[in-house]
Design a protein around this motif. Structure first.
Motif, PDB file in Angstrom:
ATOM      1  N   TRP A   1       0.837  -1.208   0.000  1.00  0.00           N
ATOM      2  CA  TRP A   1       0.000   0.000   0.000  1.00  0.00           C
ATOM      3  C   TRP A   1       0.869   1.254   0.000  1.00  0.00           C
ATOM      4  O   TRP A   1       0.610   2.197  -0.749  1.00  0.00           O
ATOM      5  CB  TRP A   1      -0.905  -0.015   1.237  1.00  0.00           C
ATOM      6  CG  TRP A   1      -1.671   1.273   1.412  1.00  0.00           C
ATOM      7  CD1 TRP A   1      -2.844   1.628   0.812  1.00  0.00           C
ATOM      8  CD2 TRP A   1      -1.274   2.374   2.225  1.00  0.00           C
ATOM      9  NE1 TRP A   1      -3.230   2.882   1.191  1.00  0.00           N
ATOM     10  CE2 TRP A   1      -2.278   3.376   2.068  1.00  0.00           C
ATOM     11  CE3 TRP A   1      -0.210   2.621   3.061  1.00  0.00           C
ATOM     12  CZ2 TRP A   1      -2.212   4.592   2.723  1.00  0.00           C
ATOM     13  CZ3 TRP A   1      -0.146   3.829   3.724  1.00  0.00           C
ATOM     14  CH2 TRP A   1      -1.126   4.804   3.570  1.00  0.00           C
ATOM     15  N   LEU A   2       1.931   1.256   0.815  1.00  0.00           N
ATOM     16  CA  LEU A   2       2.816   2.416   0.884  1.00  0.00           C
ATOM     17  C   LEU A   2       3.517   2.631  -0.451  1.00  0.00           C
ATOM     18  O   LEU A   2       3.691   3.772  -0.902  1.00  0.00           O
ATOM     19  CB  LEU A   2       3.847   2.219   1.999  1.00  0.00           C
ATOM     20  CG  LEU A   2       4.835   3.368   2.221  1.00  0.00           C
ATOM     21  CD1 LEU A   2       4.084   4.637   2.602  1.00  0.00           C
ATOM     22  CD2 LEU A   2       5.846   2.988   3.313  1.00  0.00           C
ATOM     23  N   ASP A   3       3.879   1.550  -1.128  1.00  0.00           N
ATOM     24  CA  ASP A   3       4.542   1.670  -2.412  1.00  0.00           C
ATOM     25  C   ASP A   3       3.604   2.290  -3.451  1.00  0.00           C
ATOM     26  O   ASP A   3       4.015   3.134  -4.257  1.00  0.00           O
ATOM     27  CB  ASP A   3       5.004   0.282  -2.886  1.00  0.00           C
ATOM     28  CG  ASP A   3       5.642   0.335  -4.267  1.00  0.00           C
ATOM     29  OD1 ASP A   3       6.756   0.901  -4.365  1.00  0.00           O
ATOM     30  OD2 ASP A   3       5.040  -0.186  -5.220  1.00  0.00           O
ATOM     31  N   ARG A   4       2.302   1.918  -3.423  1.00  0.00           N
ATOM     32  CA  ARG A   4       1.339   2.494  -4.366  1.00  0.00           C
ATOM     33  C   ARG A   4       1.154   3.971  -4.111  1.00  0.00           C
ATOM     34  O   ARG A   4       1.068   4.786  -5.039  1.00  0.00           O
ATOM     35  CB  ARG A   4       0.006   1.757  -4.259  1.00  0.00           C
ATOM     36  CG  ARG A   4       0.022   0.329  -4.802  1.00  0.00           C
ATOM     37  CD  ARG A   4      -1.396  -0.179  -5.024  1.00  0.00           C
ATOM     38  NE  ARG A   4      -2.174  -0.167  -3.793  1.00  0.00           N
ATOM     39  CZ  ARG A   4      -2.229  -1.201  -2.936  1.00  0.00           C
ATOM     40  NH1 ARG A   4      -1.532  -2.309  -3.199  1.00  0.00           N
ATOM     41  NH2 ARG A   4      -2.969  -1.130  -1.862  1.00  0.00           N
ATOM     42  N   VAL A   5       1.110   4.364  -2.819  1.00  0.00           N
ATOM     43  CA  VAL A   5       0.914   5.782  -2.486  1.00  0.00           C
ATOM     44  C   VAL A   5       2.109   6.613  -2.932  1.00  0.00           C
ATOM     45  O   VAL A   5       1.955   7.685  -3.532  1.00  0.00           O
ATOM     46  CB  VAL A   5       0.709   5.929  -0.958  1.00  0.00           C
ATOM     47  CG1 VAL A   5       0.695   7.411  -0.560  1.00  0.00           C
ATOM     48  CG2 VAL A   5      -0.602   5.271  -0.543  1.00  0.00           C
ATOM     49  N   LEU A   6       3.308   6.120  -2.680  1.00  0.00           N
ATOM     50  CA  LEU A   6       4.504   6.895  -3.014  1.00  0.00           C
ATOM     51  C   LEU A   6       4.785   6.892  -4.507  1.00  0.00           C
ATOM     52  O   LEU A   6       5.541   7.748  -5.008  1.00  0.00           O
ATOM     53  CB  LEU A   6       5.718   6.327  -2.264  1.00  0.00           C
ATOM     54  CG  LEU A   6       5.664   6.449  -0.729  1.00  0.00           C
ATOM     55  CD1 LEU A   6       6.898   5.791  -0.109  1.00  0.00           C
ATOM     56  CD2 LEU A   6       5.570   7.911  -0.305  1.00  0.00           C
ATOM     57  N   SER A   7       4.228   5.930  -5.242  1.00  0.00           N
ATOM     58  CA  SER A   7       4.465   5.844  -6.678  1.00  0.00           C
ATOM     59  C   SER A   7       3.513   6.707  -7.502  1.00  0.00           C
ATOM     60  O   SER A   7       3.635   6.776  -8.722  1.00  0.00           O
ATOM     61  CB  SER A   7       4.356   4.378  -7.143  1.00  0.00           C
ATOM     62  OG  SER A   7       5.309   3.583  -6.477  1.00  0.00           O
ATOM     63  N   ARG A   8       2.555   7.361  -6.860  1.00  0.00           N
ATOM     64  CA  ARG A   8       1.585   8.169  -7.595  1.00  0.00           C
ATOM     65  C   ARG A   8       2.247   9.426  -8.160  1.00  0.00           C
ATOM     66  O   ARG A   8       3.104   9.999  -7.562  1.00  0.00           O
ATOM     67  CB  ARG A   8       0.420   8.570  -6.685  1.00  0.00           C
ATOM     68  CG  ARG A   8      -0.476   7.391  -6.305  1.00  0.00           C
ATOM     69  CD  ARG A   8      -1.548   7.807  -5.320  1.00  0.00           C
ATOM     70  NE  ARG A   8      -2.391   6.677  -4.946  1.00  0.00           N
ATOM     71  CZ  ARG A   8      -3.339   6.747  -4.013  1.00  0.00           C
ATOM     72  NH1 ARG A   8      -3.554   7.897  -3.380  1.00  0.00           N
ATOM     73  NH2 ARG A   8      -4.070   5.686  -3.745  1.00  0.00           N
TER      74      ARG A   8
END
Length: 273
Positions: free
Chosen positions: A266-273
């Motif tokens: 989840w953290l990776d998806r948020v930071l990849s936006r």
């Protein structure tokens, strides 16, 4: 001249890893602090903040810039490690070697055949039969400096204040101090090293941790061709890998997000936006 004892089974010494030493001088400072009030005290300094400072340091760290080359050292043979250049002349393999900074700690090596002992006219320099540590009896020392001239490693220090020679004692007043916790009974330099580049133990025991480390990493004697048989060993730096010269852009490593825990995905998806 001073005689040497028969070779002892126990040989206390240091193993120094040139691959992980970062040249922080923590070993030198901690050594200075401990020995300023211990067996070899005092460690005097003359004008430490002046234009021409001088003082007694049992540990000194030298740093060298090693230029890039087309080959990389595979092993450091004893005869190929002069004090001035600890890695040049080592065995080589066909692999590019990038430029690097090499930090080289230097102190007494507690040799099996120490010239500093055999030249001493008063018996002040001596080698302990029970553990192989080389020491100086300051009550017998006359400050003639013969030992410093005989030592090829530059490990002897002359105190102009006291008029005697001093040197690394392997913190003998620490390693045998039963008032300390057993985990603290090691030289101050080993205790202080933040990268664990320094190791202490019995190099006369092939089953000890330090002996196994020397065998695994190809530890070497410093200037072995001189025949002094130093107890301390150096672990040569591992070959470095050089990246493509024509690729100046940083490489992005592939990350398999499916292998991450759900919270990290989840953290990776948020930071990849």
């Amino acid at each position: 001249m001073t005689d040497l004892p028969l070779p002892s089974k126990k040989k206390l010494g240091l193993v120094i890893d040139l691959d992980t030493c970062v040249g922080c001088h923590a070993c030198a400072v901690s050594c200075k602090e401990w020995n300023a009030g211990g067996f070899a005290a005092p460690l005097t300094d003359e004008q430490p903040y002046g234009k021409d400072p001088s003082g007694i340091w049992f540990n000194r760290v030298h740093s060298y810039e090693v230029a890039a080359s087309e080959t990389a050292p595979a092993s450091a043979r004893a005869e190929a490690m002069p004090l001035a250049d600890p890695v040049r002349g080592c065995g080589e393999v066909a692999a590019p070697q990038p430029a690097m900074t090499l930090h080289f700690p230097r102190s007494c090596l507690h040799c099996e055949q120490p010239a500093c002992v055999t030249v001493c006219p008063t018996g002040a320099s001596y080698k302990r039969a029970e553990d192989g540590i080389v020491l100086v009896d300051e009550d017998k020392c006359i400050g003639c400096k013969l030992c410093s001239w005989a030592c090829p490693y530059g490990a002897r220090e002359y105190s102009p204040v006291e008029g005697v020679m001093k040197k690394c004692t392997l913190c003998i007043d620490r390693i045998y101090n039963e008032n300390l916790d057993e985990s603290e009974r090691q030289p101050a330099c080993v205790q202080a090293c933040p990268t664990r580049a320094r190791h202490f133990g019995d190099l006369g025991d092939p089953e000890s941790k330090v002996s196994k480390l020397v065998a695994e990493r190809g530890g070497v004697d410093l200037m072995a061709q001189l025949g002094y048989q130093p107890t301390n060993k150096y672990l040569p730096p591992r070959p470095r890998r050089a990246g493509p010269a024509d690729d100046a852009t940083p490489r992005k490593e592939a990350l398999d997000t499916q292998q991450l825990p759900s919270a990290l995905r989840w953290l990776d998806r948020v930071l990849s936006r």
